[in-house]
Design an enzyme around this catalytic site. Sequence first.
Site, PDB file in Angstrom:
ATOM      1  N   GLU A  29       0.879  -1.176   0.000  1.00 57.16           N
ATOM      2  CA  GLU A  29       0.000   0.000   0.000  1.00 57.16           C
ATOM      3  C   GLU A  29       0.904   1.210   0.000  1.00 57.16           C
ATOM      4  OE1 GLU A  29      -3.080   0.039  -0.492  1.00 57.16           O
ATOM      5  OE2 GLU A  29      -3.501  -2.080  -0.258  1.00 57.16           O
ATOM      6  N   CYS A  82      -1.546   8.940   3.567  1.00 55.76           N
ATOM      7  CA  CYS A  82      -1.566   8.449   2.192  1.00 55.76           C
ATOM      8  C   CYS A  82      -2.819   8.917   1.475  1.00 55.76           C
ATOM      9  CB  CYS A  82      -1.492   6.935   2.187  1.00 55.76           C
ATOM     10  SG  CYS A  82      -2.749   6.187   3.239  1.00 55.76           S
TER      11      CYS A  82
HETATM   12  P1  NAP Z   1       9.182   3.741   3.788  1.00 53.21           P
HETATM   13  O1  NAP Z   1      10.365   4.624   3.900  1.00 53.21           O
HETATM   14  O2  NAP Z   1       8.986   3.072   2.465  1.00 53.21           O
HETATM   15  O3  NAP Z   1       9.351   2.639   4.959  1.00 53.21           O
HETATM   16  C1  NAP Z   1       8.426   1.589   5.208  1.00 53.21           C
HETATM   17  C2  NAP Z   1       9.183   0.375   5.756  1.00 53.21           C
HETATM   18  O4  NAP Z   1       9.878  -0.294   4.700  1.00 53.21           O
HETATM   19  C3  NAP Z   1      10.264   0.683   6.794  1.00 53.21           C
HETATM   20  O5  NAP Z   1      10.305  -0.385   7.712  1.00 53.21           O
HETATM   21  C4  NAP Z   1      11.525   0.732   5.983  1.00 53.21           C
HETATM   22  O6  NAP Z   1      12.692   0.442   6.710  1.00 53.21           O
HETATM   23  C5  NAP Z   1      11.278  -0.360   4.957  1.00 53.21           C
HETATM   24  N1  NAP Z   1      11.960  -0.133   3.672  1.00 53.21           N
HETATM   25  C6  NAP Z   1      11.781   0.943   2.860  1.00 53.21           C
HETATM   26  N2  NAP Z   1      12.524   0.794   1.743  1.00 53.21           N
HETATM   27  C7  NAP Z   1      13.145  -0.409   1.862  1.00 53.21           C
HETATM   28  C8  NAP Z   1      14.055  -1.120   1.007  1.00 53.21           C
HETATM   29  N3  NAP Z   1      14.453  -0.637  -0.164  1.00 53.21           N
HETATM   30  N4  NAP Z   1      14.517  -2.314   1.433  1.00 53.21           N
HETATM   31  C9  NAP Z   1      14.140  -2.819   2.637  1.00 53.21           C
HETATM   32  N5  NAP Z   1      13.284  -2.177   3.481  1.00 53.21           N
HETATM   33  C10 NAP Z   1      12.801  -1.000   3.089  1.00 53.21           C
HETATM   34  O7  NAP Z   1       7.837   4.507   4.090  1.00 53.21           O
HETATM   35  P2  NAP Z   1       7.507   5.516   5.314  1.00 53.21           P
HETATM   36  O8  NAP Z   1       8.267   6.771   5.134  1.00 53.21           O
HETATM   37  O9  NAP Z   1       7.630   4.786   6.560  1.00 53.21           O
HETATM   38  O10 NAP Z   1       5.957   5.848   5.141  1.00 53.21           O
HETATM   39  C11 NAP Z   1       5.467   6.975   4.439  1.00 53.21           C
HETATM   40  C12 NAP Z   1       4.868   6.521   3.114  1.00 53.21           C
HETATM   41  O11 NAP Z   1       3.865   5.545   3.385  1.00 53.21           O
HETATM   42  C13 NAP Z   1       4.143   7.636   2.364  1.00 53.21           C
HETATM   43  O12 NAP Z   1       4.482   7.543   1.007  1.00 53.21           O
HETATM   44  C14 NAP Z   1       2.659   7.326   2.578  1.00 53.21           C
HETATM   45  O13 NAP Z   1       1.804   7.802   1.568  1.00 53.21           O
HETATM   46  C15 NAP Z   1       2.697   5.833   2.630  1.00 53.21           C
HETATM   47  N6  NAP Z   1       1.545   5.286   3.346  1.00 53.21           N
HETATM   48  C16 NAP Z   1       0.652   4.536   2.643  1.00 53.21           C
HETATM   49  C17 NAP Z   1      -0.473   4.031   3.276  1.00 53.21           C
HETATM   50  C18 NAP Z   1      -1.457   3.209   2.518  1.00 53.21           C
HETATM   51  O14 NAP Z   1      -2.280   2.544   3.149  1.00 53.21           O
HETATM   52  N7  NAP Z   1      -1.437   3.211   1.197  1.00 53.21           N
HETATM   53  C19 NAP Z   1      -0.669   4.266   4.654  1.00 53.21           C
HETATM   54  C20 NAP Z   1       0.281   5.019   5.341  1.00 53.21           C
HETATM   55  C21 NAP Z   1       1.390   5.514   4.668  1.00 53.21           C
HETATM   56  P3  NAP Z   1      13.367   1.507   7.708  1.00 53.21           P
HETATM   57  O15 NAP Z   1      12.767   1.223   9.041  1.00 53.21           O
HETATM   58  O16 NAP Z   1      14.815   1.181   7.645  1.00 53.21           O
HETATM   59  O17 NAP Z   1      13.070   2.875   7.201  1.00 53.21           O
END
Ligand code: NAP
Length: 500
Positions: free
Chosen positions: A258, A295
């Site tokens: 998501e 989001c």
């Molecule tokens: P994120 O940076 O993608 O991180 C999410 C998780 O994935 C974290 O645990 C992160 O690790 C891990 N991760 C990210 N990239 C990775 C990679 N290349 N390899 C391995 N692990 C990886 O996202 P965020 O900043 O936490 O959240 C904000 C985003 O979420 C926004 O874009 C928002 O729109 C979206 N969001 C979507 C929804 C929905 O339901 N669609 C709901 C809420 C938020 P680390 O702990 O090391 O950072």
Amino acid sequence: MILGQNLIDGKWVGSANSRASDDLDGQSFAQATATQVDEACKAARRDFRAYSGKSRAERAAFLRTIADQMDVLGDEITQTGMAETGLPEARLVGERGRTTGQLRMFADLIEETGYLDIRKDGALPDRTPLPRPDLRLTHKAIGPVAVFGASNFPLAFSTAGGDTASALAAGCPVIVKGHSAHAGTAELVAQAIAKAIEICGMPSGTFQMVQGSGREVGSALVQHPEIRAVGFTGSLAGGRALYDQCHARPQPIPFYGELGSVNPMFCLPAAMAARAVEIGTGWAASLTMGAGQFCTNPGVAVMLAGPESDALELACATALNDTAEQKMLTDGIHGAFEQGVREFRDLMVEVTSCGAATGNRAAVPALFKVSAKEWMANPKLQHEVFGAAGILVRCDDIDEMRAVAECIEGQLTLTLHLDDADAELASNLMPVLEEKAGRLLANGFPTGVEVCSAMMHGGPYPASTDVRATSVGTLAIVRWLRPVSYQNMPAALLPSELQG
Ligand code: NAP
């Protein structure tokens, strides 16, 4: 009390490598090693049959016990969450209620068999030219599931959030990758789940948590051969990287990501004539909710150019100017927001004049305007800038508004602001909008996602990686189930729900 350790096979374990949290007075968090990730995945696999073989009533009781144990740790979870995220107390208390409510909702769901979508085609021995066998279908748990939560929902889309609740309800062991932006909150919730495992006598591999910032832990988890599916909430970049890893495995697995969205709103002419100011003020409130870190944040509003759009612009800008600067979740998210706004400034007219933020990780909302032609010509303007950044897209005529709708990429939500006199235009737009988003709204704002049976929280890529899936609501459980048919199977060998 926070231990700063990983939960593996029922034990809290440290590692040689740790990371200190500035938000929690230097509390250190052990970063899981590759060996520990491997141990967790093997324990999940070992206990898969024992856990999925528990009765639905036993799993329901387990989910309710997790909710109860989260309530026991309620204040500590709230205080830790506030320190780690900067989110206010009321928001975190509310989010805990939403999270425990989800756990209890899935408990209620699995007490009935409806979610198993049972089908029975009885034998037709006399059918010609060939008899038909007795066929019965139910759904079985898919296997161990890895879960990644997002920074902006430390509870509801995190350790015991919708992905974990639905996967445990389905009968799948879960391994959570704790989010580095709220490692302490993640651990406290994991403690609540560990306590529930103990109380309910569930196998130790039912739920585990590994911490690790950087990419190694997450990558090792999704590539482990014992993991059968992944639930992810987060950024497009992170989600896409992990999706690609899942599909490059020797045995590819489903990855339910998501991701972000800009959630455009179409403000139709009659509605604008009647209440442009009201829509503009409401937009500002929705745009700045939670510092815009949702989001479902409505980042784009599309309307005809003219006096009504000028009125909406003024009302929205005035409300934004009155909004105090807001603290963002992490340095990384704050930096990305500032960078995104700088790039927008080079491409569009900035309407707001809120000035620069002064506090730590603080941001002020930003509003831009652009012609529909320019917006459609530049794909960068469709990309999510996570935070309170809005774009007002001005169309010359109705045909241009339709062209904007056709140009929009996949979204979580799309909104129509309309009055009765907009009915014809709205009917023309609907088939286009239905193709582009998982949830369509009329005369409202998309922030705030109801947890219920009719919710769809997902959408065509890049809003999510599987257009058929939702991460919110009871339908979320189907992601962790796979259909199995039984042909002419003796009753004693059938799953109980297929007997009779
Ligand atoms: P994120 O940076 O993608 O991180 C999410 C998780 O994935 C974290 O645990 C992160 O690790 C891990 N991760 C990210 N990239 C990775 C990679 N290349 N390899 C391995 N692990 C990886 O996202 P965020 O900043 O936490 O959240 C904000 C985003 O979420 C926004 O874009 C928002 O729109 C979206 N969001 C979507 C929804 C929905 O339901 N669609 C709901 C809420 C938020 P680390 O702990 O090391 O950072």
